[in-house]
Design a protein around this motif. Structure first.
Motif, PDB file in Angstrom:
ATOM      1  N   THR A  90      -7.946  -1.281   1.687  1.00 51.18           N
ATOM      2  CA  THR A  90      -7.886  -2.678   2.140  1.00 51.18           C
ATOM      3  C   THR A  90      -6.661  -2.927   2.711  1.00 51.18           C
ATOM      4  O   THR A  90      -6.333  -4.038   3.297  1.00 51.18           O
ATOM      5  CB  THR A  90      -8.395  -3.643   0.978  1.00 51.18           C
ATOM      6  OG1 THR A  90      -7.676  -3.449   0.018  1.00 51.18           O
ATOM      7  CG2 THR A  90      -9.781  -3.412   0.690  1.00 51.18           C
ATOM      8  N   GLY A  91      -5.455  -2.303   2.583  1.00 51.43           N
ATOM      9  CA  GLY A  91      -4.210  -2.720   2.705  1.00 51.43           C
ATOM     10  C   GLY A  91      -3.926  -2.208   4.493  1.00 51.43           C
ATOM     11  O   GLY A  91      -2.932  -2.307   4.966  1.00 51.43           O
ATOM     12  N   LEU A 108       3.838   9.272   2.592  1.00 48.13           N
ATOM     13  CA  LEU A 108       4.960   8.736   3.559  1.00 48.13           C
ATOM     14  C   LEU A 108       5.744   7.612   2.815  1.00 48.13           C
ATOM     15  O   LEU A 108       6.911   7.211   3.157  1.00 48.13           O
ATOM     16  CB  LEU A 108       4.310   7.954   4.617  1.00 48.13           C
ATOM     17  CG  LEU A 108       3.325   8.637   5.515  1.00 48.13           C
ATOM     18  CD1 LEU A 108       3.189   7.978   6.896  1.00 48.13           C
ATOM     19  CD2 LEU A 108       4.187  10.146   6.041  1.00 48.13           C
ATOM     20  N   GLY A 109       5.237   6.918   1.471  1.00 49.34           N
ATOM     21  CA  GLY A 109       5.899   6.028   0.833  1.00 49.34           C
ATOM     22  C   GLY A 109       4.936   4.750   0.413  1.00 49.34           C
ATOM     23  O   GLY A 109       3.735   4.670   0.800  1.00 49.34           O
ATOM     24  N   ILE A 110       5.505   3.792  -0.084  1.00 48.42           N
ATOM     25  CA  ILE A 110       4.815   2.475  -0.350  1.00 48.42           C
ATOM     26  C   ILE A 110       5.570   1.305   0.654  1.00 48.42           C
ATOM     27  O   ILE A 110       6.700   1.428   0.716  1.00 48.42           O
ATOM     28  CB  ILE A 110       5.211   2.030  -1.938  1.00 48.42           C
ATOM     29  CG1 ILE A 110       4.542   3.252  -2.777  1.00 48.42           C
ATOM     30  CG2 ILE A 110       4.343   0.818  -2.187  1.00 48.42           C
ATOM     31  CD1 ILE A 110       4.827   3.082  -4.192  1.00 48.42           C
ATOM     32  N   PHE A 111       4.516   0.764   1.257  1.00 45.58           N
ATOM     33  CA  PHE A 111       4.909  -0.214   2.389  1.00 45.58           C
ATOM     34  C   PHE A 111       4.458  -1.684   1.885  1.00 45.58           C
ATOM     35  O   PHE A 111       3.514  -1.708   1.475  1.00 45.58           O
ATOM     36  CB  PHE A 111       4.403   0.280   3.455  1.00 45.58           C
ATOM     37  CG  PHE A 111       4.919   1.601   3.964  1.00 45.58           C
ATOM     38  CD1 PHE A 111       6.079   1.880   4.612  1.00 45.58           C
ATOM     39  CD2 PHE A 111       4.162   2.837   3.712  1.00 45.58           C
ATOM     40  CE1 PHE A 111       6.507   3.148   5.136  1.00 45.58           C
ATOM     41  CE2 PHE A 111       4.574   3.948   3.982  1.00 45.58           C
ATOM     42  CZ  PHE A 111       5.605   4.270   4.600  1.00 45.58           C
ATOM     43  N   PRO A 112       5.184  -2.559   2.375  1.00 47.76           N
ATOM     44  CA  PRO A 112       4.782  -4.013   2.060  1.00 47.76           C
ATOM     45  C   PRO A 112       4.070  -4.448   3.427  1.00 47.76           C
ATOM     46  O   PRO A 112       3.739  -3.942   4.234  1.00 47.76           O
ATOM     47  CB  PRO A 112       6.070  -4.756   2.070  1.00 47.76           C
ATOM     48  CG  PRO A 112       7.014  -4.100   2.924  1.00 47.76           C
ATOM     49  CD  PRO A 112       6.661  -2.734   2.628  1.00 47.76           C
ATOM     50  N   ALA A 113       3.277  -5.781   2.852  1.00 46.77           N
ATOM     51  CA  ALA A 113       2.346  -6.194   4.041  1.00 46.77           C
ATOM     52  C   ALA A 113       3.604  -6.762   5.068  1.00 46.77           C
ATOM     53  O   ALA A 113       4.919  -7.141   4.790  1.00 46.77           O
ATOM     54  CB  ALA A 113       1.906  -7.385   3.444  1.00 46.77           C
ATOM     55  N   GLY A 114       3.018  -6.695   6.154  1.00 46.76           N
ATOM     56  CA  GLY A 114       3.872  -7.257   7.377  1.00 46.76           C
ATOM     57  C   GLY A 114       4.621  -6.272   8.162  1.00 46.76           C
ATOM     58  O   GLY A 114       5.339  -6.416   8.930  1.00 46.76           O
ATOM     59  N   VAL A 115       4.494  -5.125   7.920  1.00 48.85           N
ATOM     60  CA  VAL A 115       5.067  -3.891   8.440  1.00 48.85           C
ATOM     61  C   VAL A 115       4.004  -2.889   9.290  1.00 48.85           C
ATOM     62  O   VAL A 115       2.859  -2.942   8.692  1.00 48.85           O
ATOM     63  CB  VAL A 115       5.787  -2.934   7.911  1.00 48.85           C
ATOM     64  CG1 VAL A 115       7.093  -3.718   6.822  1.00 48.85           C
ATOM     65  CG2 VAL A 115       5.303  -2.198   6.692  1.00 48.85           C
ATOM     66  N   SER A 140       0.927  -1.567   0.012  1.00 49.32           N
ATOM     67  CA  SER A 140      -0.032   0.012  -0.068  1.00 49.32           C
ATOM     68  C   SER A 140       0.970   1.129   0.143  1.00 49.32           C
ATOM     69  O   SER A 140       2.024   1.284   0.648  1.00 49.32           O
ATOM     70  CB  SER A 140      -0.832   0.111   1.348  1.00 49.32           C
ATOM     71  OG  SER A 140      -1.737  -1.064   1.286  1.00 49.32           O
ATOM     72  N   GLN A 141       0.373   2.475  -0.755  1.00 50.00           N
ATOM     73  CA  GLN A 141       1.094   3.472  -0.588  1.00 50.00           C
ATOM     74  C   GLN A 141       0.269   4.340   0.308  1.00 50.00           C
ATOM     75  O   GLN A 141      -1.196   4.173   0.521  1.00 50.00           O
ATOM     76  CB  GLN A 141       0.777   4.207  -2.042  1.00 50.00           C
ATOM     77  CG  GLN A 141       1.616   5.619  -1.910  1.00 50.00           C
ATOM     78  CD  GLN A 141       1.582   6.076  -3.367  1.00 50.00           C
ATOM     79  OE1 GLN A 141       0.936   5.813  -4.206  1.00 50.00           O
ATOM     80  NE2 GLN A 141       2.397   7.244  -3.555  1.00 50.00           N
TER      81      GLN A 141
END
Length: 704
Positions: A403-404, A313-320, A252-253
């Motif tokens: 949904t992210g 803020l940026g694009i972040f992967p799942a799990g953070v 998600s961004q």
């Protein structure tokens, strides 16, 4: 209180008051120095006051005072209030609460009054403040623009505008090249683990704002205002049990959008990222903290931000997960000071020693608008000045896709209802289920009297002393519906049997729907009929209620102490009264003087200077003795040199002089205040350096 002259060991003459039984006029006693010495000797031996004559010898401490005509010894003043409140699209904001303080409440400011805007967004009313106050801290109960202002009182008026369309003069016309994404280069602040996401201007506005930013609707601001009101609401409970970080469950961004702040500080807002399944154990385990807003302060409130200012803020992967950190008062001299107190969304790292007080942020889910509102409290919650409103820094975050974001543990953004449909939401309504009432405003002060009118007394102003706490209940139109409160009789340094009453000037007796005057639940007085204005008598003899051990109750150091007695008062109006008509506490209070062992003489009233008597006053006392009342010019209850028989001191608990101690000797700036017509030393009664001589002021025993 009649006076005789006594020679003290210091060799100077000083007046001594006698407050026992009054005798008929007799020839002057002191004709020779021998007689004076003899009487002085008796006084010193007997430690007792002697009654000589109802008319005392002139007080040498006040006889030489020259007080200007027209000075009424006011220690408070009425201020005309004109406030206009508009939303960000210049539309009026109706029924918004406005509070007035002596200074920022975080710094110990005292509530002076409150009111509500009308359907046109205007608040036109009155405020009652100490005369020494030249500015007022004004707090609007609405977010989205600068809602706190310190405003000067000019020519007896407060003129304020809140809100309206605002355009900041931004130095950064475009930020297309300034956007920061996760992994981009960033600037470390000193040797800390804090990093700037971009450059910023002199107001701390970052260069990487999205263009355009978000359009923040008044409806959203209303909802946020209801969920995070200045009064605190349910935010502390939500903070204690709700999720406080943003958790990413799919790529998600993420953006942060600034909304508002209600802080006296210039705070900085940052974030950090961590593995959801392996969170940091302490702040030392955080690799990097990124500063989103170097100065999270609004335009016209110490910064340059506006509702809708947005940062990616940026694009972040799942799990953070994304944690938040507020640096308290960190933006100084165009720098972010990383050594300031840090308030984390991880409650365990916050400075409070009480676990339940460690939470400092709330997160409120708005699924319809697809955003999560975050509110921070920026003061240590164990500090008595903390208001626990969690609106000192307000922003929301969004994600694409929405949904992210993990919604688990998030409370909903639930605005306040208006249960009684009076236009004022429940969070700002002291009476949420009563459409006739919305606000209570409390006033405190002290009343101090001399009771030898129409003759001068010894000017110790302790013949009858009351502390009062009175509350005015107003409706949504800022009209007075009820009055209730207490009068605490704490000193009765008099030989007379004095009564006490209150007149509500400009209020007709027929406007009173109900009244109650009591002591310990037992009626002591009632509304007095036959007056032009509504008048209430609390009691007719103080000695009946405050049982004396001598004629001087709680005025002589070392004498037996008598516990003060508190009278309750309640008045309800059949028709709401405009503030401009009824005025403010203590209204028009008076004592009425009666000799011991004689029938009650209701007409010998003693009012504060220049306040009109009731219809029951005995006019034959006017112009007699030292009284220089002139009904034609409106001069009441002052001598020919404009000395009073009563004083009103605002605030809690005026410390009155000891028996026979002239107020001029106890309060060193009283004379300068009076002779300047109130222009100098208006704070003469405060317990501050240079104002008073403690040895001349009565202090109750520690363990009476």
């Amino acid at each position: 209180m009649s006076k005789v002259m006594a020679i003290y060991s210091s060799g100077h003459l000083k007046s001594v008051a006698s407050k026992a039984l009054l005798l008929p006029d007799i020839a002057p006693i002191m004709k020779t120095l021998t007689q004076i010495l003899a009487l002085s000797f008796l006084l010193l031996l007997g430690c007792k006051k002697y009654v000589v004559n109802e008319k005392p010898i002139a007080n040498p401490g006040t006889a030489d005072m020259v007080v200007p005509d027209g000075f009424s010894y006011e220690t408070t003043k009425n201020v005309e209030v004109n406030i206009q409140v508009s939303d960000l699209e210049n539309r009026p904001l109706a029924y918004k609460s406005v509070r007035f303080y002596s200074k920022d409440p975080v710094d110990g400011g005292v509530l002076l009054g409150k009111g509500y805007t009308d359907p046109q967004g205007n608040l036109k009313s009155w405020l009652h403040v100490p005369t020494y106050l030249n500015e007022v801290f004004v707090q609007l109960g609405f977010v989205g623009f600068a809602n706190n202002q310190t405003v000067g009182i000019n020519n007896g008026k407060l003129n304020i505008t809140f809100g309206g369309s605002q355009k900041a003069n931004r130095q950064f016309a475009s930020n297309a090249s300034a956007r920061w994404k996760s992994g981009n280069a960033k600037t470390r602040i000193g040797s800390s683990n804090f990093f700037l996401m971009s450059t910023y201007d002199a107001n701390g506005v970052p260069a990487n704002l999205e263009v355009p930013g978000d359009v923040v609707s008044t409806d959203l601001l209303n909802d946020i205002n209801g969920a995070l009101p200045n009064s605190g609401g349910d935010a502390p409970n939500v903070a204690a049990s709700g999720a406080t970080d943003a958790t990413i469950v799919e790529l998600s961004q993420v953006w942060v959008t600034f909304i508002s702040e209600g802080a006296g500080f210039t705070n900085s807002l940052g974030f950090y990222v961590y593995d959801t399944d392996n969170p940091p154990a302490s702040p030392n385990d955080i690799d990097s903290i990124f500063v989103i807003f170097p100065n999270a302060s609004l335009l016209n409130s110490g910064g340059g931000l506006q509702a809708g200012d947005k940062v990616c803020l940026g694009i972040f992967p799942a799990g953070v997960s994304i944690g938040w950190v507020l640096l308290q008062n960190a933006f100084k001299n165009n720098q972010v000071l990383t050594d300031r107190t840090k308030l984390y969304s991880n409650n365990e790292w916050n400075p409070e020693t009480v676990d339940s007080l460690r939470p400092h942020n709330v997160q409120l889910l708005d699924p319809n608008r697809q955003l999560v509102v975050v509110g921070f409290e920026d003061v240590n919650r164990q500090n008595p000045s903390c208001d626990n409103d969690f609106n000192d820094c307000i922003f929301y975050y969004t994600a694409n896709p929405f949904t992210g974001l993990d919604k688990t543990g998030l409370y909903g953004l639930v605005p306040c209802d208006d249960s009684d449909n009076d236009g004022v939401d429940d969070c700002n309504d002291d009476y949420p289920n009563d459409p006739a009432r919305v606000a209570d405003t409390e006033y405190q002060g002290t009343l101090a009297y001399e009771d030898l009118w129409p003759h001068e007394g010894d000017y110790d102003f302790n013949d009858m002393v009351f502390d009062y706490t009175l509350t005015q209940t107003t409706n949504a139109s800022n009209e007075v519906v009820d009055i209730f409160g207490t009068f605490t009789l704490k000193a009765n340094g008099a030989g007379f049997n004095n009564g006490f009453g209150i007149q509500l000037d400009n209020v007709a007796p027929g406007d009173i729907a109900s009244s109650s005057l009591s002591l310990n639940g037992n009626a002591t007085g009632s509304q007095e009929l036959g007056n032009t204005f509504a008048t209430f008598l609390l009691f007719e003899n103080a000695k009946v209620h405050m049982k004396p051990t001598s004629d001087f109750v709680n005025t002589v150091v070392g004498a037996p102490y008598v516990n003060p007695v508190t009278f309750d008062l309640s008045i309800g109006f059949s028709t709401p009264q405009p503030l401009g008509d009824i005025g403010f506490p203590p209204y028009n209070p008076f004592i009425y003087v009666n000799k011991p062992n004689e029938p009650v003489v209701r007409g010998r009233e003693v009012h504060l200077p220049d306040l009109v008597p009731t219809s029951m006053v005995d006019h034959s006392y006017f112009g007699v003795g030292d009284d220089d009342t002139d009904i034609v010019t409106g001069k009441y209850y002052k001598t020919v040199t404009n000395l009073p028989w009563g004083l009103h001191i605002p605030g809690g608990g005026f410390d009155y002089p000891r028996e026979t101690e002239d107020i001029r000797d106890a309060y060193l700036n009283f004379v300068n205040w009076a002779q300047s017509g109130g222009q100098q030393n208006a704070d003469w009664y405060l317990d501050i350096s240079g104002n008073r001589v403690s040895s001349r002021i009565y202090t109750p025993p520690v363990n009476p």
